[in-house]
Design a protein around this motif. Structure first.
Motif, PDB file in Angstrom:
ATOM      1  N   ILE A 269       0.834  -1.196   0.000  1.00  0.00           N
ATOM      2  CA  ILE A 269       0.000   0.000   0.000  1.00  0.00           C
ATOM      3  C   ILE A 269       0.876   1.256   0.000  1.00  0.00           C
ATOM      4  O   ILE A 269       2.010   1.225   0.491  1.00  0.00           O
ATOM      5  CB  ILE A 269      -0.949   0.018   1.223  1.00  0.00           C
ATOM      6  N   PRO A 270       0.381   2.366  -0.551  1.00  0.00           N
ATOM      7  CA  PRO A 270       1.193   3.593  -0.650  1.00  0.00           C
ATOM      8  C   PRO A 270       1.726   4.108   0.687  1.00  0.00           C
ATOM      9  O   PRO A 270       2.859   4.578   0.755  1.00  0.00           O
ATOM     10  CB  PRO A 270       0.226   4.593  -1.293  1.00  0.00           C
ATOM     11  N   ASN A 271       0.926   4.038   1.740  1.00  0.00           N
ATOM     12  CA  ASN A 271       1.380   4.532   3.045  1.00  0.00           C
ATOM     13  C   ASN A 271       1.838   3.385   3.946  1.00  0.00           C
ATOM     14  O   ASN A 271       1.598   3.371   5.153  1.00  0.00           O
ATOM     15  CB  ASN A 271       0.287   5.350   3.727  1.00  0.00           C
ATOM     16  N   PHE A 272       2.508   2.428   3.339  1.00  0.00           N
ATOM     17  CA  PHE A 272       2.935   1.216   4.048  1.00  0.00           C
ATOM     18  C   PHE A 272       3.712   1.526   5.321  1.00  0.00           C
ATOM     19  O   PHE A 272       3.461   0.942   6.378  1.00  0.00           O
ATOM     20  CB  PHE A 272       3.794   0.348   3.116  1.00  0.00           C
ATOM     21  N   SER A 309     -13.033  -7.825   0.813  1.00  0.00           N
ATOM     22  CA  SER A 309     -12.944  -7.659   2.266  1.00  0.00           C
ATOM     23  C   SER A 309     -13.201  -6.217   2.687  1.00  0.00           C
ATOM     24  O   SER A 309     -12.999  -5.276   1.916  1.00  0.00           O
ATOM     25  CB  SER A 309     -11.570  -8.093   2.772  1.00  0.00           C
ATOM     26  N   SER A 310     -13.585  -6.049   3.936  1.00  0.00           N
ATOM     27  CA  SER A 310     -13.933  -4.720   4.440  1.00  0.00           C
ATOM     28  C   SER A 310     -12.706  -3.824   4.577  1.00  0.00           C
ATOM     29  O   SER A 310     -12.782  -2.619   4.342  1.00  0.00           O
ATOM     30  CB  SER A 310     -14.660  -4.830   5.782  1.00  0.00           C
ATOM     31  N   ILE A 311     -11.544  -4.393   4.965  1.00  0.00           N
ATOM     32  CA  ILE A 311     -10.373  -3.516   5.131  1.00  0.00           C
ATOM     33  C   ILE A 311      -9.883  -2.989   3.784  1.00  0.00           C
ATOM     34  O   ILE A 311      -9.449  -1.837   3.690  1.00  0.00           O
ATOM     35  CB  ILE A 311      -9.230  -4.198   5.919  1.00  0.00           C
ATOM     36  N   ASP A 312      -9.952  -3.803   2.741  1.00  0.00           N
ATOM     37  CA  ASP A 312      -9.571  -3.328   1.409  1.00  0.00           C
ATOM     38  C   ASP A 312     -10.528  -2.244   0.938  1.00  0.00           C
ATOM     39  O   ASP A 312     -10.119  -1.238   0.361  1.00  0.00           O
ATOM     40  CB  ASP A 312      -9.555  -4.483   0.405  1.00  0.00           C
ATOM     41  N   TRP A 313     -11.821  -2.467   1.190  1.00  0.00           N
ATOM     42  CA  TRP A 313     -12.830  -1.478   0.780  1.00  0.00           C
ATOM     43  C   TRP A 313     -12.599  -0.163   1.516  1.00  0.00           C
ATOM     44  O   TRP A 313     -12.628   0.917   0.914  1.00  0.00           O
ATOM     45  CB  TRP A 313     -14.236  -1.993   1.053  1.00  0.00           C
ATOM     46  N   ALA A 314     -12.397  -0.240   2.840  1.00  0.00           N
ATOM     47  CA  ALA A 314     -12.190   0.975   3.636  1.00  0.00           C
ATOM     48  C   ALA A 314     -10.971   1.738   3.132  1.00  0.00           C
ATOM     49  O   ALA A 314     -11.012   2.968   2.974  1.00  0.00           O
ATOM     50  CB  ALA A 314     -12.037   0.612   5.107  1.00  0.00           C
ATOM     51  N   TYR A 315      -9.903   1.022   2.863  1.00  0.00           N
ATOM     52  CA  TYR A 315      -8.679   1.665   2.398  1.00  0.00           C
ATOM     53  C   TYR A 315      -8.879   2.299   1.021  1.00  0.00           C
ATOM     54  O   TYR A 315      -8.468   3.438   0.785  1.00  0.00           O
ATOM     55  CB  TYR A 315      -7.540   0.646   2.348  1.00  0.00           C
ATOM     56  N   LYS A 316      -9.530   1.580   0.133  1.00  0.00           N
ATOM     57  CA  LYS A 316      -9.786   2.096  -1.213  1.00  0.00           C
ATOM     58  C   LYS A 316     -10.721   3.312  -1.194  1.00  0.00           C
ATOM     59  O   LYS A 316     -10.722   4.120  -2.122  1.00  0.00           O
ATOM     60  CB  LYS A 316     -10.407   1.001  -2.084  1.00  0.00           C
ATOM     61  N   ASN A 317     -11.515   3.433  -0.130  1.00  0.00           N
ATOM     62  CA  ASN A 317     -12.454   4.546  -0.025  1.00  0.00           C
ATOM     63  C   ASN A 317     -11.934   5.665   0.875  1.00  0.00           C
ATOM     64  O   ASN A 317     -12.723   6.441   1.426  1.00  0.00           O
ATOM     65  CB  ASN A 317     -13.810   4.042   0.464  1.00  0.00           C
ATOM     66  N   GLY A 318     -10.632   5.745   1.007  1.00  0.00           N
ATOM     67  CA  GLY A 318     -10.030   6.923   1.629  1.00  0.00           C
ATOM     68  C   GLY A 318      -9.755   6.853   3.108  1.00  0.00           C
ATOM     69  O   GLY A 318      -9.360   7.864   3.712  1.00  0.00           O
ATOM     70  N   ILE A 319      -9.942   5.705   3.743  1.00  0.00           N
ATOM     71  CA  ILE A 319      -9.614   5.571   5.167  1.00  0.00           C
ATOM     72  C   ILE A 319      -8.183   5.057   5.259  1.00  0.00           C
ATOM     73  O   ILE A 319      -7.904   3.907   4.911  1.00  0.00           O
ATOM     74  CB  ILE A 319     -10.595   4.618   5.874  1.00  0.00           C
ATOM     75  N   PRO A 320      -7.244   5.880   5.701  1.00  0.00           N
ATOM     76  CA  PRO A 320      -5.814   5.546   5.571  1.00  0.00           C
ATOM     77  C   PRO A 320      -5.335   4.396   6.456  1.00  0.00           C
ATOM     78  O   PRO A 320      -4.359   3.730   6.127  1.00  0.00           O
ATOM     79  CB  PRO A 320      -5.110   6.850   5.931  1.00  0.00           C
ATOM     80  N   TYR A 321      -6.007   4.195   7.598  1.00  0.00           N
ATOM     81  CA  TYR A 321      -5.614   3.115   8.497  1.00  0.00           C
ATOM     82  C   TYR A 321      -6.767   2.111   8.591  1.00  0.00           C
ATOM     83  O   TYR A 321      -7.801   2.405   9.200  1.00  0.00           O
ATOM     84  CB  TYR A 321      -5.281   3.650   9.893  1.00  0.00           C
ATOM     85  N   ALA A 322      -6.591   0.956   7.969  1.00  0.00           N
ATOM     86  CA  ALA A 322      -7.628  -0.081   7.972  1.00  0.00           C
ATOM     87  C   ALA A 322      -7.017  -1.369   8.507  1.00  0.00           C
ATOM     88  O   ALA A 322      -6.053  -1.894   7.940  1.00  0.00           O
ATOM     89  CB  ALA A 322      -8.182  -0.293   6.567  1.00  0.00           C
ATOM     90  N   PHE A 323      -7.573  -1.864   9.601  1.00  0.00           N
ATOM     91  CA  PHE A 323      -7.014  -3.039  10.267  1.00  0.00           C
ATOM     92  C   PHE A 323      -8.085  -4.083  10.545  1.00  0.00           C
ATOM     93  O   PHE A 323      -9.245  -3.745  10.817  1.00  0.00           O
ATOM     94  CB  PHE A 323      -6.377  -2.650  11.606  1.00  0.00           C
TER      95      PHE A 323
END
Length: 366
Positions: A269-272, A309-323
């Motif tokens: 991910i970009p902000n790894f 998955s929900s974490i991939d969706w959250a990240y793709k929709n602009g939530i920078p920290y998805a765990f």
């Protein structure tokens, strides 16, 4: 001589095998090992027979036992009633079977547009430690607000959206009918099987690798993305508040892992660096409680590849920290984690979640 030599080798081989079997019982462990000798007894310990379990009043809510959906819902209303300055209760929609999807908002009403953290539990019905943790988090946040400066700072500067039971229909069904039920309870046309995996139903690489197109499979992705009203309701809420929600946390079990995107592919991910640092700090905080080790890393390489998955969706929709947390244990009890382990599991997870939330108040520049 050749025949005699062969006969001697055969006799020696059988003698060695006999010795292993006679004098080393652990040799048989390679064949099988019984982890739970009476599965039904373990299930009944948790479901109750609840009439014989010591019940407590609403003012003595027991956070160290598992609760059915009705009791969790009553508890949510009680939290809203007794902590009006820190708690708001609202519904974001209805489940397939018509149950309200309740969310608790925690936080001091200091300003209207604070950063926010979303935490959901009980996406998979049989993972009862999830809803137990969400209730634990609320209890700890409210009870420690006055005397814990770190929690007071978090509650003053952040809002927490807590969804104790995401998959309300499936969770109810796991109490009433099938303790190991995983999916939602929606009906599938032309099939006798019911339900969709709510963590394969999100609109991000939907129904690709790690998900199934067959309605009878536990990882069934559904007829289309967001087909499940529970998933659709949460996605709609998060899209509406995406500018404020900075962290998405989903509580699962079991494996003792802390996972972040991507789930659906082997890529960084970009902000790894920022996310990896947050995960490392969270796992260290968790370890400090009881010395329990968690693995952490991208879901695809740390656990397995899964799409929708929900974490991939959250990240793709602009939530920078998805765990996504996979709580205790690593397989001995599995989904039947004993109630005696609720306290230590929730205590250590609380430290990890607080660490992630605290990190949001600092700017990561890595």
């Amino acid at each position: 001589w050749v025949y005699l030599s062969t006969l001697i080798k055969i006799l020696i081989f059988f003698l060695m095998v006999s010795c292993c079997i006679c004098f080393q019982p652990s040799f048989l462990d390679f064949l099988h090992r019984v982890l739970i000798s009476n599965l039904q007894t373990e299930i009944e310990k948790q479901i109750g027979y609840r009439s014989s379990r010591k019940r407590r009043s609403e003012f003595q809510y027991d956070y160290e036992v598992y609760h059915p959906l009705e009791e969790i819902r009553s508890w949510m209303f009680e939290m809203n009633r007794t902590h009006p300055h820190l708690v708001d209760l609202f519904s974001i929609g209805q489940s397939y079977e018509g149950r309200p999807l309740y969310v608790l908002q925690l936080g001091k009403r200091t300003r209207p547009f604070k950063k926010a953290v979303w935490i959901d539990c009980g996406v998979h019905a049989r993972e009862w430690i999830g809803p137990a943790f969400c209730q634990w988090f609320v209890k700890e946040a409210l009870n420690s607000y006055q005397h814990d400066s770190s929690m007071r700072r978090l509650m003053n500067q952040l809002n927490f959206y807590i969804m104790p039971v995401f998959n309300v229909d499936g969770y109810h069904y796991s109490w009433k009918t099938d303790r190991f039920w995983r999916k939602t309870r929606s009906k599938i046309p032309k099939y006798h099987c019911r339900g969709v995996d709510a963590n394969r139903n999100w609109k991000v690489k939907w129904c690709d690798e790690g998900a199934s197109l067959h309605p009878c499979d536990d990882t069934y992705c559904g007829p289309f993305p967001e087909s499940e009203p529970e998933v659709k309701a949460v996605a709609k809420f998060l899209r509406k508040h995406r500018k404020r929600v900075k962290a998405y946390i989903s509580i699962h079990a079991y494996a003792q892992m802390l996972l972040y995107p991507y789930s659906y592919k082997y890529a960084t991910i970009p902000n790894f660096n920022c996310v990896e640092s947050a995960a490392q700090n969270a796992v260290s905080a968790l370890y400090s409680a009881y010395g329990v080790r968690y693995r952490y890393g991208p879901a695809s390489t740390t656990l397995y590849v899964s799409s929708g998955s929900s974490i991939d969706w959250a990240y793709k929709n602009g939530i920078p920290y998805a765990f996504a947390f996979e709580l205790r244990d690593t397989g001995y009890y599995g989904f039947l984690l004993p109630e005696t382990l609720i306290h230590p599991t929730c205590t250590e997870t609380m430290r990890a979640v607080k660490t992630i939330a605290s990190g949001l108040l600092k700017k990561c520049t890595k």
